[in-house]
Motif scaffolding. Structure first.
Motif, PDB file in Angstrom:
ATOM      1  N   GLN A 137      40.671  18.638  68.938  1.00 21.79           N
ATOM      2  CA  GLN A 137      41.118  19.973  69.183  1.00 21.79           C
ATOM      3  C   GLN A 137      40.471  20.752  70.021  1.00 21.79           C
ATOM      4  O   GLN A 137      41.070  21.560  70.875  1.00 21.79           O
ATOM      5  N   LEU A 160      43.239  17.051  62.653  1.00 18.05           N
ATOM      6  CA  LEU A 160      43.676  17.509  64.013  1.00 18.05           C
ATOM      7  C   LEU A 160      44.379  18.821  63.239  1.00 18.05           C
ATOM      8  O   LEU A 160      44.645  20.428  64.294  1.00 18.05           O
ATOM      9  N   TYR A 213      42.998  22.559  64.912  1.00 18.61           N
ATOM     10  CA  TYR A 213      44.103  23.374  65.371  1.00 18.61           C
ATOM     11  C   TYR A 213      44.143  24.838  64.813  1.00 18.61           C
ATOM     12  O   TYR A 213      43.752  25.727  65.930  1.00 18.61           O
ATOM     13  N   ARG A 260      42.737  26.408  68.297  1.00 15.98           N
ATOM     14  CA  ARG A 260      43.690  26.611  68.975  1.00 15.98           C
ATOM     15  C   ARG A 260      44.510  26.956  68.489  1.00 15.98           C
ATOM     16  O   ARG A 260      45.621  27.647  69.380  1.00 15.98           O
TER      17      ARG A 260
END
Length: 144
Positions: free
Chosen positions: A42, A119, A123, A127
């Motif tokens: 990520q 993940l 994230y 992100r």
């Protein structure tokens, strides 16, 4: 024989014949490695999107000064370097994504959960503050 259904246990073979877990310590270290690689995926995806947006932004040319003609070919050294970095990171990211997918295909429940949680945490950390900068790049699949 490789498992073809999800199973729970500390004995697993991940990606290579030499990466086998046979104790709680090796299994926990494997889960941490899967988690870290998934979160790193990520991070690299965020960097790739940043380089992609840097290479695609068009900087307005300054107004020409009197007596100076504008060049026919604009200087784009920064954009081409950012594009090259974006392409390189895409390849690295694709490789890591496919390796994560293959690790999940070991069908070990703990490995699968470690990858999905990695993940998700990656994230969240790297992100989630994108504010929809590049919606087309949003893909939940780690190997896309």
């Amino acid at each position: 024989m490789m498992h073809m259904t999800f199973y729970w246990g500390i004995k697993a073979t991940i990606l290579f014949d030499f990466w086998k877990t046979d104790s709680w310590l090796s299994y926990i270290l494997t889960l941490l490695a899967c988690f870290a690689f998934a979160a790193f995926y990520q991070y690299l995806e965020k960097r790739r999107i940043q380089f992609k947006s840097l290479s695609s932004t068009r900087h307005p040319n300054p107004p020409p000064r009197a007596g100076v003609s504008a060049p026919l070919i604009p200087k784009s050294g920064t954009r081409s370097a950012a594009k090259a970095a974006s392409v390189l990171l895409f390849g690295v990211n694709a490789a890591i994504g496919y390796l994560l997918m293959l690790a999940a295909m070991s069908f070990n429940g703990g490995v699968f959960i470690a990858i999905v949680v990695g993940l998700t945490v990656g994230y969240l950390v790297f992100r989630s503050d994108d504010d929809g900068a590049d919606v087309a790049a949003e893909n939940p699949c780690a190997c896309a």
